[in-house]
Scaffold this active site. Structure first.
Site, short mmCIF file in Angstrom:
data_model
loop_
_atom_site.label_atom_id
_atom_site.label_comp_id
_atom_site.label_asym_id
_atom_site.label_seq_id
_atom_site.Cartn_x
_atom_site.Cartn_y
_atom_site.Cartn_z
N TYR A 1 -7.02 7.42 -3.31
CA TYR A 1 -5.74 8.10 -3.03
C TYR A 1 -5.44 8.31 -1.55
O TYR A 1 -4.42 8.90 -1.20
CB TYR A 1 -5.71 9.45 -3.77
CG TYR A 1 -5.74 9.29 -5.27
CD1 TYR A 1 -4.68 8.69 -5.94
CD2 TYR A 1 -6.83 9.71 -6.01
CE1 TYR A 1 -4.71 8.52 -7.32
CE2 TYR A 1 -6.87 9.55 -7.40
CZ TYR A 1 -5.80 8.96 -8.04
OH TYR A 1 -5.83 8.79 -9.39
N ARG B 1 -4.41 -0.60 -12.38
CA ARG B 1 -5.55 0.26 -12.71
C ARG B 1 -5.88 0.16 -14.21
O ARG B 1 -5.47 -0.77 -14.87
CB ARG B 1 -5.23 1.69 -12.27
CG ARG B 1 -4.95 1.75 -10.75
CD ARG B 1 -4.75 3.15 -10.27
NE ARG B 1 -5.97 3.94 -10.42
CZ ARG B 1 -6.03 5.27 -10.29
NH1 ARG B 1 -4.93 5.95 -10.00
NH2 ARG B 1 -7.18 5.91 -10.45
N ARG C 1 -10.70 14.74 -1.79
CA ARG C 1 -11.62 13.98 -2.65
C ARG C 1 -11.06 12.58 -2.88
O ARG C 1 -9.86 12.36 -2.77
CB ARG C 1 -11.78 14.65 -4.03
CG ARG C 1 -12.09 16.10 -3.99
CD ARG C 1 -13.59 16.35 -4.16
NE ARG C 1 -13.91 17.74 -3.85
CZ ARG C 1 -13.73 18.75 -4.68
NH1 ARG C 1 -13.29 18.52 -5.90
NH2 ARG C 1 -14.02 19.98 -4.33
N GLU D 1 10.41 8.76 -10.82
CA GLU D 1 8.96 8.88 -11.05
C GLU D 1 8.22 8.25 -9.87
O GLU D 1 8.56 7.13 -9.45
CB GLU D 1 8.62 8.12 -12.35
CG GLU D 1 7.15 8.08 -12.67
CD GLU D 1 6.88 7.31 -13.98
OE1 GLU D 1 7.85 6.89 -14.67
OE2 GLU D 1 5.69 7.13 -14.29
N HIS E 1 4.28 7.44 -8.11
CA HIS E 1 2.81 7.45 -8.13
C HIS E 1 2.29 6.92 -6.82
O HIS E 1 2.84 5.96 -6.28
CB HIS E 1 2.27 6.60 -9.29
CG HIS E 1 2.71 7.11 -10.61
ND1 HIS E 1 2.18 8.24 -11.18
CD2 HIS E 1 3.68 6.68 -11.44
CE1 HIS E 1 2.80 8.47 -12.31
NE2 HIS E 1 3.71 7.55 -12.50
N ASN F 1 5.74 13.32 -9.65
CA ASN F 1 4.45 12.66 -9.86
C ASN F 1 3.70 13.58 -10.81
O ASN F 1 3.14 14.61 -10.40
CB ASN F 1 3.68 12.50 -8.55
CG ASN F 1 2.36 11.77 -8.77
OD1 ASN F 1 1.95 11.55 -9.91
ND2 ASN F 1 1.69 11.38 -7.69
N PRO G 1 -1.26 17.73 -12.07
CA PRO G 1 -2.65 18.14 -11.94
C PRO G 1 -3.48 17.31 -10.97
O PRO G 1 -3.33 16.09 -10.90
CB PRO G 1 -3.21 18.00 -13.36
CG PRO G 1 -2.24 17.13 -14.08
CD PRO G 1 -0.90 17.37 -13.44
N ASN G 2 -4.30 18.02 -10.21
CA ASN G 2 -5.30 17.47 -9.28
C ASN G 2 -4.70 16.92 -8.00
O ASN G 2 -5.45 16.56 -7.09
CB ASN G 2 -6.17 16.39 -9.97
CG ASN G 2 -7.00 16.96 -11.09
OD1 ASN G 2 -7.66 17.98 -10.89
ND2 ASN G 2 -6.96 16.36 -12.26
N ALA H 1 -1.94 12.82 -14.26
CA ALA H 1 -2.41 12.28 -15.55
C ALA H 1 -1.50 12.65 -16.72
O ALA H 1 -1.51 11.97 -17.75
CB ALA H 1 -3.84 12.75 -15.81
O1 CA2 Z 1 -1.23 7.37 -8.52
C1 CA2 Z 1 -0.81 8.49 -8.83
O2 CA2 Z 1 -0.05 9.14 -8.11
C2 CA2 Z 1 -1.28 9.15 -10.12
O3 CA2 Z 1 -0.19 9.89 -10.67
C3 CA2 Z 1 -2.41 10.07 -9.75
C4 CA2 Z 1 -3.05 10.75 -10.95
C5 CA2 Z 1 -3.46 9.71 -11.98
O4 CA2 Z 1 -3.96 10.34 -13.14
C6 CA2 Z 1 -2.30 8.83 -12.37
O5 CA2 Z 1 -2.74 7.85 -13.29
C7 CA2 Z 1 -1.71 8.13 -11.16
C8 CA2 Z 1 -4.30 11.50 -10.53
C9 CA2 Z 1 -4.06 12.52 -9.48
C10 CA2 Z 1 -5.40 13.02 -9.06
O6 CA2 Z 1 -5.40 13.12 -7.67
C11 CA2 Z 1 -6.60 13.26 -7.07
C12 CA2 Z 1 -6.59 13.28 -5.71
C13 CA2 Z 1 -7.77 13.38 -5.04
C14 CA2 Z 1 -8.96 13.49 -5.72
C15 CA2 Z 1 -8.97 13.48 -7.09
C16 CA2 Z 1 -7.79 13.37 -7.78
#
Ligand code: CA2
Length: 152
Positions: A25, A109, A20, A100, A102, A76, A12-13, A79
């Site tokens: 990121y 974090r 964003r 896995e 990230h 990946n 997700p996201n 969340a």
């Molecule tokens: O660091 C990573 O790759 C994560 O898997 C990213 C997840 C986060 O919940 C994990 O703890 C670590 C979040 C992905 C959301 O990606 C976004 C990208 C741009 C703007 C907002 C969210």
């Protein structure tokens, strides 16, 4: 190993990457990461199936299908990494090598990101290298599959 297919799954996201929150990121989009993976997969002689979903059930369906259609999974889970026992169970049932990934170093974090259910089914974890982590994971997956094939 030649002709092995790697499923690269994004949760997700991650479709918002580069659009964003660039401070957390980076500016690379998911399409940029897919392109880098396709290039590296070709060099390694691997086929790539690169996907993203915001839905836990969809990710689980794809993991279940991978048992028949893929030779390894790079994941990946976003969340869902920190919440989904269902994804952990699906990964275990797939009986495939799992890496896995990230983008961020989840251990630098918030504390809630320090727990990963995915890790319980992963051969290894790569985090903190941004999109390059996916390329590193492909190289690691190629070695895992080659080693397993050598022993057959
Ligand atoms: O660091 C990573 O790759 C994560 O898997 C990213 C997840 C986060 O919940 C994990 O703890 C670590 C979040 C992905 C959301 O990606 C976004 C990208 C741009 C703007 C907002 C969210």
């Amino acid at each position: 190993m030649a002709g092995a297919t790697i499923l690269v799954l994004n949760g997700p996201n991650l479709n918002l990457l580069g659009v964003r929150e660039p401070a957390t990121y980076g500016r690379e989009t998911l399409a940029d990461i897919e392109e880098a993976c396709l290039e590296h997969a070709a060099e390694l002689g691997l086929s790539l199936d690169f996907r993203q979903s915001n839905h836990e059930g969809q990710l689980i369906d794809w993991i279940q299908e991978a048992r028949e259609n893929a030779d390894g999974i790079i994941l990946n889970a976003g969340a869902y990494t920190h919440t989904s026992i269902a994804i952990l169970d699906a990964l275990k049932a797939a009986e495939l090598p799992v890496i896995e990934v990230h983008l961020s170093n989840i251990y630098r974090r918030e504390a809630f990101r320090h727990t990963s259910y995915v890790s319980g089914a992963a051969n290894g974890i790569i985090c903190g290298f941004g999109g390059h982590g996916y390329v590193l994971a492909l190289a690691a997956m190629a070695r895992l599959i080659a080693a397993a094939t050598d022993h057959d």
